[in-house]
Design a protein around this motif. Sequence first.
Motif, PDB file in Angstrom:
ATOM      1  N   TRP A  62     -14.663  92.689  45.840  1.00  0.00           N
ATOM      2  CA  TRP A  62     -14.134  92.498  44.483  1.00  0.00           C
ATOM      3  C   TRP A  62     -14.550  93.659  43.576  1.00  0.00           C
ATOM      4  O   TRP A  62     -13.739  94.192  42.817  1.00  0.00           O
ATOM      5  N   HIS A  73     -12.209  96.785  41.802  1.00  0.00           N
ATOM      6  CA  HIS A  73     -12.135  97.124  40.381  1.00  0.00           C
ATOM      7  C   HIS A  73     -12.602  98.549  40.102  1.00  0.00           C
ATOM      8  O   HIS A  73     -12.134  99.178  39.141  1.00  0.00           O
ATOM      9  N   SER A  94     -11.348  95.146  32.065  1.00  0.00           N
ATOM     10  CA  SER A  94     -11.138  94.472  33.338  1.00  0.00           C
ATOM     11  C   SER A  94     -12.365  94.623  34.240  1.00  0.00           C
ATOM     12  O   SER A  94     -12.769  93.672  34.922  1.00  0.00           O
ATOM     13  N   ALA A 135     -14.907  91.761  35.688  1.00  0.00           N
ATOM     14  CA  ALA A 135     -15.118  91.611  37.134  1.00  0.00           C
ATOM     15  C   ALA A 135     -16.607  91.488  37.450  1.00  0.00           C
ATOM     16  O   ALA A 135     -17.017  90.648  38.267  1.00  0.00           O
TER      17      ALA A 135
END
Length: 507
Positions: free
Chosen positions: A34, A38, A378, A382
């Motif tokens: 993840w 990002h 963003s 994350a």
Amino acid sequence: MTTTAPRQNLGSRARSLLRAALDEYGDSPRAAGWLRHHLDRFDEPLRLAIAGKVKAGKSTLLNALVGEEIAATDAGECTRVVTWYSDGPSPRIVLHPRRGEPRPLRTHRDEHGGLVIDLDGTDPETVDRLMVDWPSAGLRTTALIDTPGIASLTVDAAGRAGEFLTPEDAPGQADAVLYLMRHLHAADARFLESFHDRHVARATPVNTVAVLSRADEIGSGRLDALISARRIAGRYRTDEKLSTLCQTVVAVAGLLALTGRTLRQDEYLALRALAGVDPDVTEAMLLSADRFVAPPPSVVAALPDDVGGAGRAALLGRLGLFGIRTSLALLRQGTDAGAPPDAAALAAELVRRSGLDELREVLATQFAERRDLLKARSALLAVELVLRREPRPAATALATEVERVFASGHEFAELRLLAALRSRAVGLPPEVRDEAERLVGGAGTRTAVRLGLDPEADAATARAAAVEALQRWRRRATSPLSDRTTTDACGVVVRSIEGMLVSLTST
């Protein structure tokens, strides 16, 4: 002058946090994947999702922005699937199922060169997303994401749109959202509220622009329809509730924009032939769609042979009544002046009148200029998600740093102030409030725009304007008559002006 106010390395701070989190969570495949995802997103184009209720004109507007017909505009199976459009060296479609491995789909075009997407018998409910590569300059800096209709008749399609745009336990996959609505209905407001983040860095409409789509239908297809639509959009922009949920509202006639960008020579010739008919005859035909396609025999006798019923139906599908009226008026005005526009000139004028150019300018100032901020936002969300899903004692320092960036990042302070100004939570007079919005980037982040100057103003003019604004806002910030909320707001404006001066001094 294109100087922008300094961003204080917000992107660098976010990247550093991502890397620090990767060091801490390198032993967790899920978290590490993840975070790497990002980190990679920083170097990818901005992700812009296009959302709205069924029949709001999402695919039509996407095609108009790209300048080619690559998104299905009918009610077929593909409109029930989240579809990503990115620039690529050659056309390619990859289907990503909910279970199993991705697989390519056959790529072919229709008779006019538009992309045809065929799921090859796959049930749309089993598809997670479609990834479409298409060589296009319009997709190089921004990837467009077409989503199923909100409040769709198909529960699964509507749920998929909501799941993609407003996931319950994770930040959305899009950096920004273009929300289309025909009027402001309760369902539109509910969606915008659900998409409106509640975190200190999210409590802002920074990543949402609303579009009053199908604007030509507001005035029943009359020639002044877009004037009426722009007036309504202006009222929406000053609505206290809506202004806290989106950056701005723009009126666009998506069908007119698309046809203007893709107008074919045969369509131009058919329109020119119709423009040669008595205006009383064509106006009587344009009373309704049915009458235009199948007028009375007496009217048909007055029409040129090369514009038959099938041709008129095709024109209606491409332009709508408003687009046909507008095209005929433009062609006749040109004839009166002795120089009827050719196909290229007519196409350019249709695009200009559609409102697409205004929307592109809004996307440039509200999203492209804030690309680093949107991506940093963003990335921080994350990291925050990983820390919440897999808490560890050693990650406490990371959590503290995330909160510090959210709280101290001046870009976020500007966004919080914008939201407060638009919701009238700060007690400033209207003209002062408008200046504050502009100075903190409400109309765009370029220094000239912030200072209310001509874009070509030189640095000396900009510095003089910034010094004058700084003195004015420092007086407001230190006024004993101001309450704490007003003083804090003025302090944010002062810091924005100081940042502009630093940037201008370094150029």
